[in-house]
Write a protein that holds these residues in place. Structure first.
Motif, PDB file in Angstrom:
ATOM      1  N   MET A   1      30.939  60.158  60.846  1.00  0.00           N
ATOM      2  CA  MET A   1      31.337  59.012  60.018  1.00  0.00           C
ATOM      3  C   MET A   1      30.200  58.581  59.114  1.00  0.00           C
ATOM      4  N   ASP A   2      30.530  58.054  57.937  1.00  0.00           N
ATOM      5  CA  ASP A   2      29.503  57.601  57.002  1.00  0.00           C
ATOM      6  C   ASP A   2      29.273  56.106  57.151  1.00  0.00           C
ATOM      7  N   ILE A   3      28.000  55.723  57.216  1.00  0.00           N
ATOM      8  CA  ILE A   3      27.674  54.293  57.268  1.00  0.00           C
ATOM      9  C   ILE A   3      27.346  53.842  55.848  1.00  0.00           C
ATOM     10  N   GLU A   4      28.011  52.784  55.395  1.00  0.00           N
ATOM     11  CA  GLU A   4      27.730  52.240  54.059  1.00  0.00           C
ATOM     12  C   GLU A   4      27.328  50.778  54.126  1.00  0.00           C
ATOM     13  N   LYS A   5      28.067  50.000  54.940  1.00  0.00           N
ATOM     14  CA  LYS A   5      27.775  48.573  55.025  1.00  0.00           C
ATOM     15  C   LYS A   5      27.205  48.248  56.411  1.00  0.00           C
ATOM     16  N   VAL A   6      26.074  47.549  56.400  1.00  0.00           N
ATOM     17  CA  VAL A   6      25.357  47.273  57.647  1.00  0.00           C
ATOM     18  C   VAL A   6      25.239  45.763  57.846  1.00  0.00           C
ATOM     19  N   GLY A   7      25.550  45.295  59.037  1.00  0.00           N
ATOM     20  CA  GLY A   7      25.349  43.891  59.390  1.00  0.00           C
ATOM     21  C   GLY A   7      24.112  43.774  60.257  1.00  0.00           C
ATOM     22  N   VAL A   8      23.322  42.732  60.037  1.00  0.00           N
ATOM     23  CA  VAL A   8      22.163  42.479  60.893  1.00  0.00           C
ATOM     24  C   VAL A   8      22.320  41.062  61.420  1.00  0.00           C
ATOM     25  N   ILE A   9      22.215  40.911  62.739  1.00  0.00           N
ATOM     26  CA  ILE A   9      22.359  39.586  63.335  1.00  0.00           C
ATOM     27  C   ILE A   9      20.970  39.083  63.675  1.00  0.00           C
ATOM     28  N   GLY A  10      20.549  38.030  62.981  1.00  0.00           N
ATOM     29  CA  GLY A  10      19.215  37.476  63.201  1.00  0.00           C
ATOM     30  C   GLY A  10      18.307  37.891  62.063  1.00  0.00           C
ATOM     31  N   CYS A  11      17.642  36.894  61.459  1.00  0.00           N
ATOM     32  CA  CYS A  11      16.747  37.205  60.322  1.00  0.00           C
ATOM     33  C   CYS A  11      15.316  36.806  60.668  1.00  0.00           C
ATOM     34  N   GLY A  12      14.964  37.011  61.944  1.00  0.00           N
ATOM     35  CA  GLY A  12      13.609  36.693  62.405  1.00  0.00           C
ATOM     36  C   GLY A  12      12.665  37.867  62.178  1.00  0.00           C
ATOM     37  N   LEU A  13      11.668  37.940  63.064  1.00  0.00           N
ATOM     38  CA  LEU A  13      10.605  38.949  62.935  1.00  0.00           C
ATOM     39  C   LEU A  13      11.164  40.366  62.769  1.00  0.00           C
ATOM     40  N   MET A  14      12.103  40.760  63.637  1.00  0.00           N
ATOM     41  CA  MET A  14      12.653  42.116  63.571  1.00  0.00           C
ATOM     42  C   MET A  14      13.826  42.192  62.603  1.00  0.00           C
ATOM     43  N   GLY A  15      14.710  41.197  62.644  1.00  0.00           N
ATOM     44  CA  GLY A  15      15.931  41.244  61.838  1.00  0.00           C
ATOM     45  C   GLY A  15      15.644  41.337  60.348  1.00  0.00           C
TER      46      GLY A  15
END
Ligand code: 3HC
Length: 298
Positions: A1-15
């Motif tokens: 499968m192709d990944i095009e849209k990515v969600g990230v939960i948390g915009c801290g140090l790692m996010g």
């Protein structure tokens, strides 16, 4: 499968770092944060990091000033922030990078399972929890993977791809291709405590802190010894401050509780004292060392 849209939960140090490297690789990225201030701070960090990397690329002659500025702008445009989990519904991959709290992670994955399409792959960037537990909570264990990035994500070229027994080949292949396109070298690992890096790194930090607690050597001498004697870019105590003493303690507490017979997992007294006093290392400006932003001051 192709990944095009990515969600990230948390915009801290790692996010923020994961969102940045994914957008820089050309993915469309949506970052979820509950807290408006944290989202703004994370976005500012992304902007500052992109500017820094662009400045370096120009200095090294890898890009013209105009091309670098355009690529910063394009990367920023590929990232959007949200306070609504429903904005992640059509993501191909959602990566969780919230606090190291297993209950909070499990509840989040239950919510995400109700929101995201059945194709969506779920990933956790956990440092220390068994991937299997979150995979079960998510109700889609075949589409669940551990993707463990390293701090600072923008500079560290490794990602561990952690596979449980239930994960499908397709999910592992797609996740491995994703981290590779993000510029990371993937290593495959089973769902074992600490995966590869933290299983070796955290006990090293523990032994370094125990030496200091016993009065065998100062933090600076332990760090100098490991930098000059072993070629490590940072000594283990500087690194503990750098990743966060609260994070290091929480990893160790979880391991000591889950694996009481493992002699490598012990908690140095000074680590508890620093964290209890709010001295978390770099992020709070004081730990075993004093910090000014990302720089140790001594
Ligand atoms: N984005 C863009 N640029 C950045 C940056 C970022 N996030 N962070 C630092 N930089 C820049 C600096 O500004 C600096 O720029 P300059 O050359 O123009 O001054 C440049 O990168 C180099 O940084 P420094 O001069 O501060 O220092 P180093 O040359 O030592 O490199 C380092 C920094 C890559 C962090 C190096 O010290 C290192 O590899 N340290 C070890 C880090 C490590 O082991 N990380 C893993 C931790 S474990 C983990 O994350 C797992 C988790 O689960 C706990």
């Amino acid at each position: 499968m192709d990944i095009e849209k990515v969600g990230v939960i948390g915009c801290g140090l790692m996010g923020h770092g994961i969102a940045q490297v994914a957008a820089a690789a050309g993915y469309s990225v949506v970052v979820f944060e509950t807290d408006a201030g944290a989202l703004e701070h994370g976005m500012d960090r992304i902007g500052a990091s992109l500017e820094k990397l662009a400045e370096k690329a120009v200095k090294k002659g890898k890009q013209t000033e105009a091309a670098a500025a355009e690529s910063v702008q394009r990367t920023k445009e590929r990232i959007s922030g949200t306070h609504e989990l429903s904005d992640l519904a059509d993501c191909d991959l959602v990566i969780e990078a919230i606090v190291e709290d297993l209950n909070a992670k499990n509840l989040l994955f239950v919510d995400l399972d109700g929101i995201c399409e059945s194709k969506t792959i779920f990933a956790s960037n956990t440092s220390s929890f068994p991937i299997e537990l979150m995979a079960e909570a998510s109700r889609r264990p075949d589409r669940f993977v551990g993707l463990h990035f390293f701090n600072p994500v923008q500079l560290m070229p490794l990602a561990e791809v952690v596979r449980t027994d239930a994960a499908s080949d397709e999910v592992i292949q797609a996740s491995t291709a994703f981290v590779t396109r993000c510029g990371k070298t993937p290593v495959a690992c089973g769902d074992t405590p600490g995966f590869v890096v933290n299983r070796l790194l955290v006990p090293l930090m523990v032994q370094a802190l125990l030496m200091v607690d016993r009065g065998d050597a100062t933090p600076a001498d332990v760090d100098t010894a490991m930098q000059l004697g072993c070629g490590h870019p940072m000594g283990p105590i500087t690194l503990a401050d750098y990743v966060g003493l609260d994070t290091t303690l929480s990893i160790l507490e979880g391991w000591c509780e889950r694996y009481p017979d493992e002699p490598a997992f012990v908690i140095p007294g000074s680590l508890r004292t620093h964290v209890a006093a709010g001295r978390f290392g770099r992020k709070s400006g004081q730990g075993y060392y004093a910090w000014d932003g990302d720089r140790r001051v001594d």
